[in-house]
Design an enzyme around this catalytic site. Structure first.
Site, PDB file in Angstrom:
ATOM      1  N   ASN A   8       0.853  -1.202   0.000  1.00  0.00           N
ATOM      2  CA  ASN A   8       0.000   0.000   0.000  1.00  0.00           C
ATOM      3  C   ASN A   8       0.881   1.241   0.000  1.00  0.00           C
ATOM      4  O   ASN A   8       0.607   2.227  -0.676  1.00  0.00           O
ATOM      5  CB  ASN A   8      -0.869   0.121   1.256  1.00  0.00           C
ATOM      6  CG  ASN A   8      -1.237  -1.195   1.892  1.00  0.00           C
ATOM      7  OD1 ASN A   8      -0.377  -2.055   2.058  1.00  0.00           O
ATOM      8  ND2 ASN A   8      -2.491  -1.336   2.254  1.00  0.00           N
ATOM      9  N   CYS A   9       1.932   1.161   0.813  1.00  0.00           N
ATOM     10  CA  CYS A   9       2.781   2.330   1.028  1.00  0.00           C
ATOM     11  C   CYS A   9       3.502   2.739  -0.246  1.00  0.00           C
ATOM     12  O   CYS A   9       4.007   3.856  -0.335  1.00  0.00           O
ATOM     13  CB  CYS A   9       3.801   2.027   2.118  1.00  0.00           C
ATOM     14  SG  CYS A   9       3.094   1.099   3.490  1.00  0.00           S
ATOM     15  N   ALA A  43      -7.951  -9.324  16.493  1.00  0.00           N
ATOM     16  CA  ALA A  43      -7.980  -8.265  15.487  1.00  0.00           C
ATOM     17  C   ALA A  43      -6.683  -7.472  15.537  1.00  0.00           C
ATOM     18  O   ALA A  43      -6.094  -7.297  16.607  1.00  0.00           O
ATOM     19  CB  ALA A  43      -9.176  -7.341  15.700  1.00  0.00           C
ATOM     20  N   THR A  58     -10.233  -9.678  20.639  1.00  0.00           N
ATOM     21  CA  THR A  58     -11.427  -8.836  20.718  1.00  0.00           C
ATOM     22  C   THR A  58     -12.232  -9.274  21.937  1.00  0.00           C
ATOM     23  O   THR A  58     -11.800 -10.146  22.709  1.00  0.00           O
ATOM     24  CB  THR A  58     -12.294  -9.000  19.463  1.00  0.00           C
ATOM     25  OG1 THR A  58     -12.790 -10.348  19.451  1.00  0.00           O
ATOM     26  CG2 THR A  58     -11.493  -8.730  18.195  1.00  0.00           C
ATOM     27  N   ILE A  93     -11.604 -14.573  18.671  1.00  0.00           N
ATOM     28  CA  ILE A  93     -11.445 -13.647  17.544  1.00  0.00           C
ATOM     29  C   ILE A  93     -10.386 -12.599  17.887  1.00  0.00           C
ATOM     30  O   ILE A  93     -10.510 -11.875  18.878  1.00  0.00           O
ATOM     31  CB  ILE A  93     -12.777 -12.944  17.204  1.00  0.00           C
ATOM     32  CG1 ILE A  93     -13.877 -13.993  16.964  1.00  0.00           C
ATOM     33  CG2 ILE A  93     -12.599 -12.038  15.991  1.00  0.00           C
ATOM     34  CD1 ILE A  93     -15.225 -13.399  16.574  1.00  0.00           C
TER      35      ILE A  93
END
Ligand SMILES: Cc1cc2nc3c(=O)[nH]c(=O)nc-3n(C[C@H](O)[C@H](O)[C@H](O)COP(=O)(O)OP(=O)(O)OC[C@H]3O[C@@H](n4cnc5c(N)ncnc54)[C@H](O)[C@@H]3O)c2cc1C
Ligand SMILES: Cc1cc2nc3c(=O)[nH]c(=O)nc-3n(C[C@H](O)[C@H](O)[C@H](O)COP(=O)(O)OP(=O)(O)OC[C@H]3O[C@@H](n4cnc5c(N)ncnc54)[C@H](O)[C@@H]3O)c2cc1C
Ligand SMILES: CC(C)(COP(=O)(O)OP(=O)(O)OC[C@H]1O[C@@H](n2cnc3c(N)ncnc32)[C@H](O)[C@@H]1OP(=O)(O)O)[C@@H](O)C(=O)NCCC(=O)NCCS
Ligand SMILES: CC(C)(COP(=O)(O)OP(=O)(O)OC[C@H]1O[C@@H](n2cnc3c(N)ncnc32)[C@H](O)[C@@H]1OP(=O)(O)O)[C@@H](O)C(=O)NCCC(=O)NCCS
Lengths: 559, 559
Positions: free
Chosen positions: B42-43, B293, B286, B291
């Protein structure tokens, strides 16, 4: 009113004088310097010889006049202190211009006399073509010799940072240059395999590098069926080396190291340490509490062990000078242990280190583990990334950082600085994993080299990885096989470790049955990263394995 | 056999998948990515648009195939997870190619869905000339629009790092570019006076920078007495700004920030934090312990306060992804507080920061002091040295490091990294004085910028210096006078602070009687260093004084 005398007018001395004046307007401060200059940039001398620093004046950061104007310090250049009389707290000083001696009394005395180049008693070494480099006059003499004699060939003896910088400077001036170093590597602060790229870089730029040889004797040149009466000055010199080689040369630079300037301290019966430097306590007081000493002349306690060390570097000298001024006025500050963080530019690459190297750890019998990481100086997809070769030494139980070394074209200073701060702060290799460093593609990687070194070291301590080193893979026992997980094209192009079988990492899962379960598999790739992937796969499939840290790159550097 | 599902196939997700496989061969690992690509940089997107990264492929670090081969992970691109069913521990996934939904069960679930660009509901903003930039398809669309429409003018809304990088990329492509920013500065992580050189740099490179203005509406372009039926696609757009200006443009990039992708988490009733990110505990779980994240979607505890913060940066995402894999397999590792260390290149300069800025310290009512140091990136006498402007924020009692910011052409990344490590390790400004950093003329200074900042900050805490800031010197009271200790030529060339009298530092001692003893003297020079010399002189002569930290340079940046 305190009267402060300072011996030496450069890094440590001038820093002490400037800070002392900032602390007190009414102290009387006299700074003695036997040379003609104060506050000069010793570190810049080779770069003026080489031409990078064009203006000689740029090296003179202060003059006696500017120092007087700004700091009201009585600066006496060409004044050599010839003795310290502790009983009556006076100095005897010789004015080198008038050759007269005089006395000056002190309340507090600061010694920052520096160090002097070691010039061993090699036959013939005292001649007009041989120089060492410590100060501006030394530099001027070298430049004058170059300009006058127009040498086509020069020789530097010693592969420390001054020797290397001088070799580069001479090459930059178009002079063919040989560098002679007694040990098997240049840059003693790093280990041999980390010096390999330095050797390559120097040779690549035309330095005739001769390792493992000493200079034994110097003769007037024999070359041009010489007029027996012609002097060295006219014909140059010939060197005899310990391997029997003879080397014609026209300029000889002796740069085999420096030794602390302790003649005054010895004469005054101040304690001298085991390494020959002036002994000081943590407040930088000598064995006489009214006499402080700083800089190249003293012994510092080394960071890991606290053992005495000689650390002839400008940063410590400057900061010690400042601290001594503080302590003279009662601050009671303590000089902390020294890591000896250092860096040197070698043509287009840099080499840097902090803490202890492997040689020293071995010599001192300190338990250590080492990892090598080769990673890009910044995101590989952004132009201008160059590999950094980082060696990290740590305690295999606690993860305490013992030392680090790095080589590369870009970003070497940053990585060693980061690790130096971590070491000083008592962080461990586990903490290196979590460091939050600046990242954007032109500057770093989302997982920086230093984070990666933290991962690899932490994996080794936690037992997530068993590491293998070059020594082991070079001598596998009957129960070991060597597995190269690179692509065949890489083996073809770059070679491989003798005896290795090849299964590319991305085929390993499907071909894993080709490997024996009863042997230990020594895995390697180019740098260790794919080796780690393969290693974990093997381990999780029930194989015994080890991963060669630093991979083929480090192995090659070790050969 | 553990079954691990991962939502998001880039920084956090791919790192978790890769590490999970290294930890276990028999875990079943499926990674869902709704876009067509995984593991992309992305960078690097703005740098491909600008042309620095020539090959689009260079941005694709892994493909589903390579990831499968190396890590045996079932990578499903164009598969969007549409719901999490926590009761029966399944996901519902939509295959975006077939438009079919299906289910997949999990033992452990990792959320790394990232963040999405904020596009406010500005009238007219949905048009074919307006884009935001988050992923490869976004980038492809921007490039296609540029190639198809050949815009002569583009507008970027938002002066964060993506906006700045895009403005640079567009200028590099020869497109006149306006950058619109609602606040009075770009780069919110640094304080306004530190952004001043960024504004100058952007303007110097031709960016039409409009600060303190918002985009209010977008219309089809009115410019060319237009055929009423001609579409935006053919004629470009017109922007109405909050100051009433109208701006014709042909390409609009919305880069005002990102918000955590929390739709799945919200729908599954996972706890959401106060800033709108997914809430996790220090093990990155989370509110549902099965779960995890990571990444841009979560809130991190900020380093100084522990308060929640959004830190949408690649380093944390990568390291959190790795840590989650460790924790799934029982490592029980804790994610430490986040400093938000960041950097951005702006044409030829860099700006970087770590920890809290002054704005935030003020907002949170945290007690702080600040110092500014301007020093050379390396020894000034060696070519290529550039000034570094460093701001250090610290606790005025303990010296704890609260934050730091730096701007300059060279070595900014290194200084912020060094301070980031020091802050993380709990070192204080006193310790910065003692840091042993690499020094040779091409790389640093015997007293590095960071050491100097330590001296100045320590002086202020110890009471060796009383500091003055721009706010005070701009509004001196009756009992204060302003003293400029630079040389007259500097004042003439660069101007001076209104009302200042001028006595050059080197004449101060002899002219000290010109100054009043009953007033407080606010001293300044160019950067603070000569001001410090003068300050100490005044103090030791019995005057009351303060030294303007950062000197005239910082003062100018504050105007
Ligand atoms: C060529 C070269 C390159 C270098 N490069 C680097 C580098 O890149 N990085 C780095 O960290 N360090 C470098 N150094 C080392 C650095 O310069 C020294 O560590 C530092 O100068 C030591 O400071 P000092 O005050 O102890 O001694 P010095 O700076 O040497 O000052 C001592 C002074 O005392 C004077 N003196 C001695 N005895 C007397 C006496 N009896 N009476 C009067 N005066 C006396 C001497 O004439 C001398 O000028 C380099 C040194 C050299 C020579
Ligand atoms: C233009 C740009 C420049 C940047 N520059 C820098 C920089 O210089 N330095 C820096 O530190 N950071 C930078 N970043 C930020 C950095 O890229 C992010 O912090 C990082 O990628 C976050 O990782 P992540 O895994 O949380 O999210 P991402 O990398 O965004 O990955 C999340 C993925 O999840 C997918 N996804 C979301 N929801 C679903 C779903 N329901 N089903 C399936 N898939 C889903 C998305 O499609 C996305 O591909 C930049 C970002 C951009 C856009
Ligand atoms: C030139 C020389 C005399 C300078 O001594 P100095 O005045 O103590 O050092 P600097 O110019 O770096 O200034 C440091 C002082 O400025 C202060 N300072 C630096 N930046 C400042 C700023 N922005 N605001 C306020 N003060 C500042 C520091 O706090 C320190 O003052 P303090 O000691 O009172 O705390 C000495 O460094 C020297 O002789 N150097 C040449 C020799 C040498 O080092 N050779 C080896 C390396 S090549
Ligand atoms: C490509 C990607 C999947 C890589 O994941 P990865 O394999 O975990 O990461 P790396 O390639 O950095 O390798 C790190 C591993 O190699 C190991 N390693 C690195 N150098 C090593 C060496 N010299 N010797 C041994 N092991 C080494 C590390 O220890 C780590 O392994 P571990 O986790 O088992 O400890 C992931 O980083 C990604 O998708 N990146 C692109 C997206 C992105 O980050 N975008 C935002 C930034 S632009």
């Amino acid at each position: 009113m305190t009267k402060i005398l300072i011996i030496g007018g450069v890094a440590g001395g001038a820093s002490a004088a400037a800070r002392a004046r900032r602390l007190s307007e009414d102290a009387e401060i006299i700074m003695f310097e036997r040379g003609p200059y104060i506050s000069f940039a010793n570190c810049g001398l080779p770069y003026h010889i080489g031409g990078d620093i064009e203006q000689r004046d740029a090296l003179l950061l202060q003059t006696p006049e500017s120092f007087k104007a700004r700091f009201n310090v009585d600066v006496r250049v060409m004044n050599e202190v010839v003795s310290i009389n502790r009983q009556n707290k006076t100095l005897t000083i010789r004015n080198l211009e008038t050759q007269e001696n005089y006395q000056e009394s002190y309340d507090k005395l600061v010694l920052s006399p520096g160090a002097s180049p070691i010039v061993p008693p090699i036959p013939g070494i005292q001649n007009s073509r041989t120089f060492s480099l410590r100060n501006i006059p030394d530099m001027d003499k070298i430049i004058a010799s170059i300009e006058h004699n127009q040498p086509k060939h020069a020789t530097v003896v010693g592969g420390g940072f001054i020797g290397i910088e001088m070799a580069e400077a001479l090459i930059q001036r178009g002079i063919n240059t040989s560098l002679i170093e007694l040990s098997e590597q240049v840059m003693a602060p790093v280990d041999r395999e980390m010096a390999t790229p330095l050797h390559q870089e120097m040779q690549h730029h035309g330095v005739d590098l001769r390792l493992g040889v000493a200079l034994e004797a110097v003769f007037p040149s024999q070359q041009e069926a010489a007029d027996e009466l012609a002097s060295v000055d006219e014909q140059g010199i010939e060197l005899r080396l310990s391997n029997g080689d003879l080397l014609e040369t026209e300029l000889l630079i002796m740069a085999i190291g420096v030794k602390p300037e302790t003649s005054l301290a010895r004469q005054a019966n101040l304690s001298i340490g085991e390494l020959g430097g002036i002994q000081v306590n943590s407040q930088l007081q000598t064995s006489d509490p009214d006499i402080y000493a700083v800089g190249d002349a003293i012994e510092d306690p080394e960071f890991v062990t606290g053992d005495a060390a000689l650390i002839p570097l400008a940063g410590p000298a400057n900061r010690q000078g400042r601290m001594v001024a503080n302590n003279i006025f009662g601050a009671g500050e303590h000089y902390k242990r020294s890591q000896g963080t250092a860096i040197c530019k070698i043509f287009d690459i840099a080499v840097a280190s902090t803490g202890l190297n492997e040689k020293t750890l071995q010599r001192k019998g300190i338990n250590y583990q080492k990892v090598y990481v080769h990673a890009a100086s910044h995101a590989g997809y952004y132009p201008g990334a160059h590999p950094i070769n980082l060696k990290l030494l740590f305690n295999p139980d606690s993860g305490a950082i013992l030392g680090a070394q790095a080589v590369g074209k870009d970003g070497v200073d940053k990585r060693i600085d980061v690790i130096a701060v971590a070491q000083r702060a008592g962080l461990t290799v586990f903490d290196l994993q979590d460091l939050e460093l600046t990242y954007a593609p032109p500057f770093g990687s989302a997982k920086d080299v230093v984070n990666q070194a933290g991962f690899v070291a932490a994996n080794s301590i936690k037992g997530d990885t068993r590491l293998c080193h070059s020594e082991e893979i070079n001598n596998p026992n009957e129960q070991q096989i060597i597995l190269d997980v690179r692509n065949p094209a890489e083996l073809e192009k770059l070679g491989a470790i003798p005896g290795a079988i090849n299964i590319p990492v991305d085929q390993l899962r499907e071909r894993i049955n080709e490997l024996p379960k009863d042997k230990e598999i020594l895995v390697y790739c180019m740098v260790g990263l794919r080796g780690n992937v393969a290693y974990r796969q093997l381990l999780n499939h029930g194989f015994k394995a080890k991963n060669l840290t630093g991979g083929y790159k480090t192995w090659l550097a070790n050969q």
